[in-house]
Design a protein around this motif. Structure first.
Motif, mmCIF file in Angstrom:
data_model
loop_
_atom_site.group_PDB
_atom_site.id
_atom_site.type_symbol
_atom_site.label_atom_id
_atom_site.label_comp_id
_atom_site.label_asym_id
_atom_site.label_seq_id
_atom_site.Cartn_x
_atom_site.Cartn_y
_atom_site.Cartn_z
ATOM 1 N N ALA A 120 0.836 -1.209 0.000
ATOM 2 C CA ALA A 120 0.000 0.000 0.000
ATOM 3 C C ALA A 120 0.867 1.254 0.000
ATOM 4 O O ALA A 120 0.561 2.244 -0.677
ATOM 5 C CB ALA A 120 -0.925 -0.008 1.211
ATOM 6 N N LEU A 121 1.968 1.203 0.745
ATOM 7 C CA LEU A 121 2.877 2.354 0.845
ATOM 8 C C LEU A 121 3.519 2.655 -0.502
ATOM 9 O O LEU A 121 3.509 3.799 -0.982
ATOM 10 C CB LEU A 121 3.953 2.062 1.902
ATOM 11 N N THR A 135 -9.486 1.056 4.307
ATOM 12 C CA THR A 135 -8.428 0.133 3.900
ATOM 13 C C THR A 135 -7.126 0.462 4.607
ATOM 14 O O THR A 135 -6.439 -0.426 5.115
ATOM 15 C CB THR A 135 -8.229 0.189 2.375
ATOM 16 N N TYR A 136 -6.782 1.756 4.649
ATOM 17 C CA TYR A 136 -5.555 2.165 5.341
ATOM 18 C C TYR A 136 -5.671 1.923 6.846
ATOM 19 O O TYR A 136 -4.680 1.593 7.511
ATOM 20 C CB TYR A 136 -5.240 3.636 5.060
ATOM 21 N N ALA A 137 -6.870 2.077 7.390
ATOM 22 C CA ALA A 137 -7.071 1.873 8.833
ATOM 23 C C ALA A 137 -6.769 0.425 9.226
ATOM 24 O O ALA A 137 -6.261 0.164 10.324
ATOM 25 C CB ALA A 137 -8.499 2.247 9.225
ATOM 26 N N TYR A 302 -7.583 -6.073 5.814
ATOM 27 C CA TYR A 302 -7.097 -5.291 4.671
ATOM 28 C C TYR A 302 -7.612 -5.886 3.352
ATOM 29 O O TYR A 302 -8.098 -5.157 2.481
ATOM 30 C CB TYR A 302 -5.566 -5.279 4.679
ATOM 31 N N GLY A 303 -7.520 -7.208 3.243
ATOM 32 C CA GLY A 303 -7.999 -7.869 2.033
ATOM 33 C C GLY A 303 -9.490 -7.685 1.833
ATOM 34 O O GLY A 303 -9.948 -7.428 0.708
ATOM 35 N N GLU A 304 -10.241 -7.771 2.914
ATOM 36 C CA GLU A 304 -11.699 -7.597 2.821
ATOM 37 C C GLU A 304 -12.047 -6.156 2.474
ATOM 38 O O GLU A 304 -12.953 -5.903 1.664
ATOM 39 C CB GLU A 304 -12.329 -8.004 4.154
ATOM 40 N N ALA A 305 -11.330 -5.212 3.069
ATOM 41 C CA ALA A 305 -11.587 -3.800 2.790
ATOM 42 C C ALA A 305 -11.275 -3.467 1.331
ATOM 43 O O ALA A 305 -12.029 -2.728 0.675
ATOM 44 C CB ALA A 305 -10.766 -2.923 3.723
#
Length: 310
Positions: A120-121, A135-137, A302-305
């Motif tokens: 993500a970064l 997603t970032y959360a 993260y994957g679900e978001a």
């Protein structure tokens, strides 16, 4: 009566997943065994063995067994991009193998689970790709879990941790770089063809590195082989498993959904941790387990978001 087609398909997928788990966990545990417990302290040469097997077996699988159709390279530019990816790939694999000399497999897997954070970064800064704030959360527990696991890890080793986190970051960087370099439809390759072209380049990159940084590898390996007659068998098995892990990952991806693959991937890390603890008897603490659990839950979130807020 013969089994119905759906039952045959289910049995086939279950078999694929079992073999995928076995090859992935097998190569990980054998790496640890060779590098830490067997006295074979040559992670660069070991990675070169893996890449040599991948180059040979990829060619056999594609050219003769026709596992997938051969995709030819179309330009020097495309080859240069693949060579760049191969170099980054080498760095990630070598870093991971070096870390196994110093860290327990359980902690190595906990750190490796932070790959989505680095992905993500890098995606944010390299492609300006933005995700939903939710997603970032979900990445907060991913990182927090590793920090907690580090505090509770009895076998923590700073150099090993640096190599492991570097390997994880390099793996994520390679993923984002691949999406940039091979973005056009004409240059995209499936994972098996990409491995076919990356593996020989990796061998050419790793060979001089092994000669310079591990100059006594042949002498020491020959000496170890006299003491442990199964050393060459273990190296051959380990290298073959490295290719099998790539092949089975491709097949599982092909025959399951992205969500199933994500769930299976998260579970695979947990299974590897449990088996490694039982096998190597490395001490674990409640804090370490809690940190790893938090990281895995964060990765799942993260994957679900990403799936929901795509």
């Amino acid at each position: 009566m013969s089994p119905s087609p759906p039952k045959k398909q289910t049995a086939f997928i279950v078999s694929l997943v079992f073999l995928w788990y076995s090859s992935n966990i097998g190569v990980l545990l054998l790496n640890k065994f060779l590098l830490s417990n067997y006295g074979f302290r040559f992670p660069i040469f070991l990675t070169m063995c893996h890449m040599s097997a991948c180059a040979i077996l990829s060619y056999i699988s594609i050219a003769f067994l026709k596992v997938v159709p051969l995709q030819n390279l179309k330009s020097r530019s495309q080859f240069a991009k693949i060579a760049t990816l191969s170099t980054v790939f080498c760095a990630s694999v070598v870093g991971g193998n070096i870390s196994l000399r110093y860290l327990p497999v359980s902690f190595n897997q906990a750190v490796g689970a932070t790959t989505p954070f680095f992905t993500a970064l890098f995606a944010y800064f390299m492609t300006l790709k933005r995700e939903a704030w939710v997603t970032y959360a979900t990445l907060v527990p991913v990182v927090a879990g590793v920090v907690i696991a580090s505090e509770g890890e009895p076998g923590f080793h700073l150099y090993g941790f640096i190599m492991c986190i570097s390997a994880t970051a390099a793996r994520a960087f390679k993923s984002v770089l691949q999406s940039i370099l091979l973005s056009s439809e004409g240059e995209k390759l499936n994972s098996m063809n990409l491995l076919l072209y990356m593996a020989p380049v990796a061998v050419l990159v790793l060979m001089p590195a092994a000669i310079i940084m591990e100059p006594n590898v042949v002498e020491v390996t020959s000496s170890l082989a006299k003491q442990h007659r199964f050393l060459w068998v273990l190296l051959l098995l380990n290298s073959t498993l490295a290719y099998a892990a790539n092949l089975l990952n491709f097949l599982v991806t092909k025959h399951t959904s992205a969500l199933t693959l994500q769930v299976l991937g998260n579970a695979k890390g947990a299974v590897a941790v449990v088996i490694s603890i039982l096998l190597f008897r490395n001490p674990v603490t409640f804090i370490g387990i809690a940190g790893y659990t938090m990281t895995v839950m964060g990765v799942a979130g993260y994957g679900e978001a990403k799936r929901r807020y795509r």
